[in-house]
Design an enzyme around this catalytic site. Structure first.
Site, PDB file in Angstrom:
ATOM      1  N   CYS A   7      64.417 -11.270  52.460  1.00 48.66           N
ATOM      2  CA  CYS A   7      65.332 -11.840  53.448  1.00 48.66           C
ATOM      3  C   CYS A   7      64.973 -13.313  53.595  1.00 48.66           C
ATOM      4  O   CYS A   7      64.229 -13.853  52.791  1.00 48.66           O
ATOM      5  CB  CYS A   7      65.287 -11.087  54.771  1.00 48.66           C
ATOM      6  SG  CYS A   7      63.739 -11.216  55.655  1.00 48.66           S
ATOM      7  N   CYS A  79      69.330  -8.840  54.192  1.00 48.10           N
ATOM      8  CA  CYS A  79      70.028  -9.670  55.170  1.00 48.10           C
ATOM      9  C   CYS A  79      71.297  -8.973  55.635  1.00 48.10           C
ATOM     10  O   CYS A  79      71.960  -8.287  54.865  1.00 48.10           O
ATOM     11  CB  CYS A  79      70.402 -11.004  54.551  1.00 48.10           C
ATOM     12  SG  CYS A  79      68.978 -11.884  53.919  1.00 48.10           S
ATOM     13  N   CYS A  87      72.248 -14.679  52.576  1.00 48.23           N
ATOM     14  CA  CYS A  87      71.172 -13.955  51.901  1.00 48.23           C
ATOM     15  C   CYS A  87      70.657 -14.788  50.743  1.00 48.23           C
ATOM     16  O   CYS A  87      71.451 -15.308  49.963  1.00 48.23           O
ATOM     17  CB  CYS A  87      71.700 -12.632  51.388  1.00 48.23           C
ATOM     18  SG  CYS A  87      70.624 -11.275  51.768  1.00 48.23           S
TER      19      CYS A  87
END
Length: 160
Positions: A7, A79, A87
């Site tokens: 992430c 994400c 992302c």
């Protein structure tokens, strides 16, 4: 096989994924986490939640994808889509799938509401990881197209 949970900040979801993955992983599988712009610290609510679930947090820290000790075989971006979160795209010759989970670090409200958001993220990730380990992994590691299809399918699952 090394599986990277990726992430942006590497403080909540990716760490929850890494720790849970390693807690449940059979021999030969290892979870990692990283961020494209790491915060440098793991969110205290992530650590507290993992401890309540009986999952070790020893040795985990927020890190950049540039500081990984090994090259991952699989990258799972976690994400979410709320707040127009972008992302990161891991560049490298690896299998990728998106397992989006909304970021509990951005939830506002009472302590109970925030804790509940962390628990939702954890439950989604744990469910997906359990579904992953239920696959015939010894067969799928030799069939990349099928493994990719299964990873993408699992990335849409929610716990019942």
């Amino acid at each position: 096989m090394n599986v990277l949970f990726l992430c942006t900040g590497n403080s909540c979801r990716s760490v929850l994924g890494e720790a849970t993955f390693n807690h449940l992983a059979p021999a030969g599988w290892h979870g990692l986490s990283a961020g494209s712009k790491p915060t440098g610290k793991i969110h205290p609510r992530s650590l507290a939640l993992l401890a309540r679930e009986g999952i070790s947090t020893e040795g985990y820290f927020s890190k950049s994808w540039n500081d990984l000790p090994v090259t991952p075989d699989i990258v799972l971006s976690v994400c979410g889509n709320a707040a127009n979160e972008t992302c990161p795209a891991y560049l490298g010759p690896v299998m990728r799938s998106h397992w989006g989970v909304e970021d509990p670090a951005h939830v506002e409200g009472t302590d109970e509401e925030i804790d509940a958001a962390f628990m939702v993220a954890y439950r989604i990730l744990r469910h997906r990881i359990e579904q992953f380990f239920a696959l015939p992994l010894d067969q799928l590691t030799n069939d990349p197209e099928r493994l990719k299809a299964e990873l993408d399918r699992i990335g849409t699952l929610l716990p019942q």
